[in-house]
Design a protein around this motif. Structure first.
Motif, PDB file in Angstrom:
ATOM      1  N   VAL A  87       0.629  -1.114  -0.114  1.00 27.89           N
ATOM      2  CA  VAL A  87      -0.031  -0.135  -0.010  1.00 27.89           C
ATOM      3  C   VAL A  87       0.822   1.310  -0.135  1.00 27.89           C
ATOM      4  CG1 VAL A  87      -1.843   1.223   1.109  1.00 27.89           C
ATOM      5  CG2 VAL A  87      -1.574  -1.394   1.306  1.00 27.89           C
ATOM      6  N   TYR A  88       0.872   2.175  -0.861  1.00 31.85           N
ATOM      7  CA  TYR A  88       1.460   3.407  -1.220  1.00 31.85           C
ATOM      8  C   TYR A  88       0.745   4.361  -0.519  1.00 31.85           C
ATOM      9  CZ  TYR A  88       4.797   0.977  -4.005  1.00 31.85           C
ATOM     10  OH  TYR A  88       5.826  -0.143  -4.309  1.00 31.85           O
ATOM     11  N   TYR A  89       1.729   5.214   0.092  1.00 29.02           N
ATOM     12  CA  TYR A  89       0.947   6.482   0.861  1.00 29.02           C
ATOM     13  C   TYR A  89       1.849   7.711   0.443  1.00 29.02           C
ATOM     14  CZ  TYR A  89      -1.065   3.036   4.004  1.00 29.02           C
ATOM     15  OH  TYR A  89      -1.737   1.856   4.597  1.00 29.02           O
ATOM     16  N   CYS A  90       1.337   8.892   0.584  1.00 30.48           N
ATOM     17  CA  CYS A  90       2.172  10.013   0.473  1.00 30.48           C
ATOM     18  C   CYS A  90       2.004  10.876   1.762  1.00 30.48           C
ATOM     19  CB  CYS A  90       1.547  10.870  -0.821  1.00 30.48           C
ATOM     20  SG  CYS A  90      -0.160  11.715  -0.382  1.00 30.48           S
ATOM     21  N   ASN A  91       2.820  11.663   2.166  1.00 28.54           N
ATOM     22  CA  ASN A  91       2.743  12.308   3.306  1.00 28.54           C
ATOM     23  C   ASN A  91       3.965  13.228   3.029  1.00 28.54           C
ATOM     24  OD1 ASN A  91       2.438  13.396   5.954  1.00 28.54           O
ATOM     25  ND2 ASN A  91       1.475  11.474   6.375  1.00 28.54           N
ATOM     26  N   SER A  92       4.197  14.241   4.036  1.00 24.10           N
ATOM     27  CA  SER A  92       5.535  15.130   4.301  1.00 24.10           C
ATOM     28  C   SER A  92       6.284  14.825   5.512  1.00 24.10           C
ATOM     29  CB  SER A  92       4.774  16.738   4.472  1.00 24.10           C
ATOM     30  OG  SER A  92       5.826  17.590   4.443  1.00 24.10           O
ATOM     31  N   PRO A  93       7.520  14.409   5.169  1.00 29.40           N
ATOM     32  CA  PRO A  93       8.352  14.018   6.316  1.00 29.40           C
ATOM     33  C   PRO A  93       8.530  14.675   7.415  1.00 29.40           C
ATOM     34  CG  PRO A  93       9.347  13.542   3.994  1.00 29.40           C
ATOM     35  CD  PRO A  93       8.225  14.375   3.886  1.00 29.40           C
ATOM     36  N   GLY A  94       8.254  14.272   8.658  1.00 32.42           N
ATOM     37  CA  GLY A  94       8.266  15.202   9.835  1.00 32.42           C
ATOM     38  C   GLY A  94       7.174  15.840  10.183  1.00 32.42           C
ATOM     39  N   SER A  95       6.336  15.770   9.427  1.00 37.76           N
ATOM     40  CA  SER A  95       4.693  16.645   9.473  1.00 37.76           C
ATOM     41  C   SER A  95       3.932  15.692  10.457  1.00 37.76           C
ATOM     42  CB  SER A  95       3.939  16.888   8.423  1.00 37.76           C
ATOM     43  OG  SER A  95       3.386  15.541   7.939  1.00 37.76           O
ATOM     44  N   ILE A  96       2.927  16.393  11.087  1.00 32.79           N
ATOM     45  CA  ILE A  96       1.985  15.650  12.016  1.00 32.79           C
ATOM     46  C   ILE A  96       0.768  15.363  11.044  1.00 32.79           C
ATOM     47  CG2 ILE A  96       2.822  16.587  13.991  1.00 32.79           C
ATOM     48  CD1 ILE A  96       0.524  18.611  13.869  1.00 32.79           C
ATOM     49  N   TRP A  97       0.805  15.464   9.772  1.00 31.70           N
ATOM     50  CA  TRP A  97      -0.315  15.252   9.103  1.00 31.70           C
ATOM     51  C   TRP A  97      -0.917  13.791   9.047  1.00 31.70           C
ATOM     52  CZ3 TRP A  97       1.406  17.423   3.633  1.00 31.70           C
ATOM     53  CH2 TRP A  97       1.707  18.776   3.723  1.00 31.70           C
ATOM     54  N   MET A  98      -2.172  13.375   9.123  1.00 28.24           N
ATOM     55  CA  MET A  98      -2.801  12.155   9.288  1.00 28.24           C
ATOM     56  C   MET A  98      -2.609  11.570   7.892  1.00 28.24           C
ATOM     57  SD  MET A  98      -6.542  12.674  11.130  1.00 28.24           S
ATOM     58  CE  MET A  98      -6.599  10.711  10.944  1.00 28.24           C
ATOM     59  N   TRP A  99      -2.328  10.048   7.955  1.00 30.74           N
ATOM     60  CA  TRP A  99      -2.168   9.332   6.771  1.00 30.74           C
ATOM     61  C   TRP A  99      -3.469   9.243   5.938  1.00 30.74           C
ATOM     62  CZ3 TRP A  99       2.617   8.250   5.273  1.00 30.74           C
ATOM     63  CH2 TRP A  99       3.620   8.279   6.318  1.00 30.74           C
ATOM     64  N   GLY A 100      -3.265   9.176   4.677  1.00 32.08           N
ATOM     65  CA  GLY A 100      -4.638   8.912   3.943  1.00 32.08           C
ATOM     66  C   GLY A 100      -4.824   7.412   3.906  1.00 32.08           C
ATOM     67  N   GLN A 101      -5.627   7.032   2.895  1.00 33.03           N
ATOM     68  CA  GLN A 101      -6.106   5.397   2.929  1.00 33.03           C
ATOM     69  C   GLN A 101      -5.242   4.647   2.217  1.00 33.03           C
ATOM     70  OE1 GLN A 101      -7.392   7.818   0.979  1.00 33.03           O
ATOM     71  NE2 GLN A 101      -7.182   6.703  -1.124  1.00 33.03           N
ATOM     72  N   GLY A 102      -4.232   5.486   1.495  1.00 34.48           N
ATOM     73  CA  GLY A 102      -3.225   4.784   0.655  1.00 34.48           C
ATOM     74  C   GLY A 102      -3.732   4.109  -0.627  1.00 34.48           C
ATOM     75  N   THR A 103      -3.028   3.541  -1.424  1.00 32.44           N
ATOM     76  CA  THR A 103      -3.515   2.995  -2.743  1.00 32.44           C
ATOM     77  C   THR A 103      -2.852   1.568  -2.851  1.00 32.44           C
ATOM     78  OG1 THR A 103      -4.118   3.141  -5.277  1.00 32.44           O
ATOM     79  CG2 THR A 103      -1.988   4.473  -4.258  1.00 32.44           C
ATOM     80  N   GLN A 104      -3.392   0.474  -3.122  1.00 33.30           N
ATOM     81  CA  GLN A 104      -2.876  -0.631  -3.208  1.00 33.30           C
ATOM     82  C   GLN A 104      -2.119  -1.003  -4.360  1.00 33.30           C
ATOM     83  OE1 GLN A 104      -3.179  -3.540  -0.634  1.00 33.30           O
ATOM     84  NE2 GLN A 104      -1.545  -4.217  -2.050  1.00 33.30           N
ATOM     85  N   VAL A 105      -1.079  -1.295  -4.709  1.00 30.72           N
ATOM     86  CA  VAL A 105      -0.220  -1.817  -5.568  1.00 30.72           C
ATOM     87  C   VAL A 105      -0.023  -3.439  -5.522  1.00 30.72           C
ATOM     88  CG1 VAL A 105       1.906  -1.616  -7.103  1.00 30.72           C
ATOM     89  CG2 VAL A 105       0.582   0.237  -6.284  1.00 30.72           C
ATOM     90  N   ILE A 106      -0.411  -4.093  -6.467  1.00 32.11           N
ATOM     91  CA  ILE A 106       0.020  -5.690  -6.437  1.00 32.11           C
ATOM     92  C   ILE A 106       0.653  -5.936  -8.099  1.00 32.11           C
ATOM     93  CG2 ILE A 106      -0.998  -7.877  -6.490  1.00 32.11           C
ATOM     94  CD1 ILE A 106      -3.307  -6.320  -4.825  1.00 32.11           C
ATOM     95  N   VAL A 107       1.823  -6.649  -7.639  1.00 32.01           N
ATOM     96  CA  VAL A 107       2.757  -6.900  -8.883  1.00 32.01           C
ATOM     97  C   VAL A 107       2.742  -8.263  -8.953  1.00 32.01           C
ATOM     98  CG1 VAL A 107       4.727  -6.510 -10.073  1.00 32.01           C
ATOM     99  CG2 VAL A 107       4.068  -4.608  -8.617  1.00 32.01           C
ATOM    100  N   SER A 108       1.972  -8.743  -9.824  1.00 33.65           N
ATOM    101  CA  SER A 108       1.971 -10.345  -9.939  1.00 33.65           C
ATOM    102  C   SER A 108       1.577 -10.711 -11.110  1.00 33.65           C
ATOM    103  CB  SER A 108       0.851 -10.809  -8.671  1.00 33.65           C
ATOM    104  OG  SER A 108       0.748 -12.035  -8.909  1.00 33.65           O
ATOM    105  N   SER A 109       2.260 -12.083 -11.589  1.00 29.45           N
ATOM    106  CA  SER A 109       1.849 -12.533 -12.818  1.00 29.45           C
ATOM    107  C   SER A 109       0.640 -13.505 -12.738  1.00 29.45           C
ATOM    108  CB  SER A 109       3.013 -13.234 -13.521  1.00 29.45           C
ATOM    109  OG  SER A 109       3.300 -14.357 -12.534  1.00 29.45           O
TER     110      SER A 109
END
Length: 113
Positions: free
Chosen positions: A91-113
């Protein structure tokens, strides 16, 4: 309150590409360093890429394959991922390092054949 909304994940075959987006609201986006993180199942969240006013930095595991960019006019940070490997799954998330921002829900990445 800052809100982060990630999107663009999905199921992709090894070697494939995806472009993730993260829209931030409730802040003066342009002044902040932004980063992408990921969390694989059962593992700690790890820093993948960072973008500052001076440039970009990447984890060794993604160098040469991932590119972080931003559009301050759209309050959006992107992660272009190519040459995807199964170990990029998580699950991939964005944020600002060192901030107190709450994390979002993220977005799922699945790499599979």
């Amino acid at each position: 309150q800052v809100q982060l909304v990630e999107s663009g994940g999905g199921l992709v075959q090894p070697g494939g590409s995806l472009r993730l987006s993260c829209v931030a609201s409730g802040t003066i986006f342009s002044i902040y360093t932004m980063a992408w993180y990921r969390q694989a199942s059962g593992k700690q969240r790890e820093l993948v890429a960072t973008i500052t006013r001076d440039g970009t930095n990447y984890a060794d595991s993604v160098k040469g394959r991932f590119t972080i960019s931003r559009d301050n006019a759209k309050n959006t940070v992107y992660l272009q991922m190519s040459g995807l490997k199964p170990e990029d799954t998580g699950v991939y998330y964005c944020n600002s390092p060192g901030s107190i921002w709450m994390w979002g829900q993220g977005t799922q990445v699945i790499v599979s054949s």
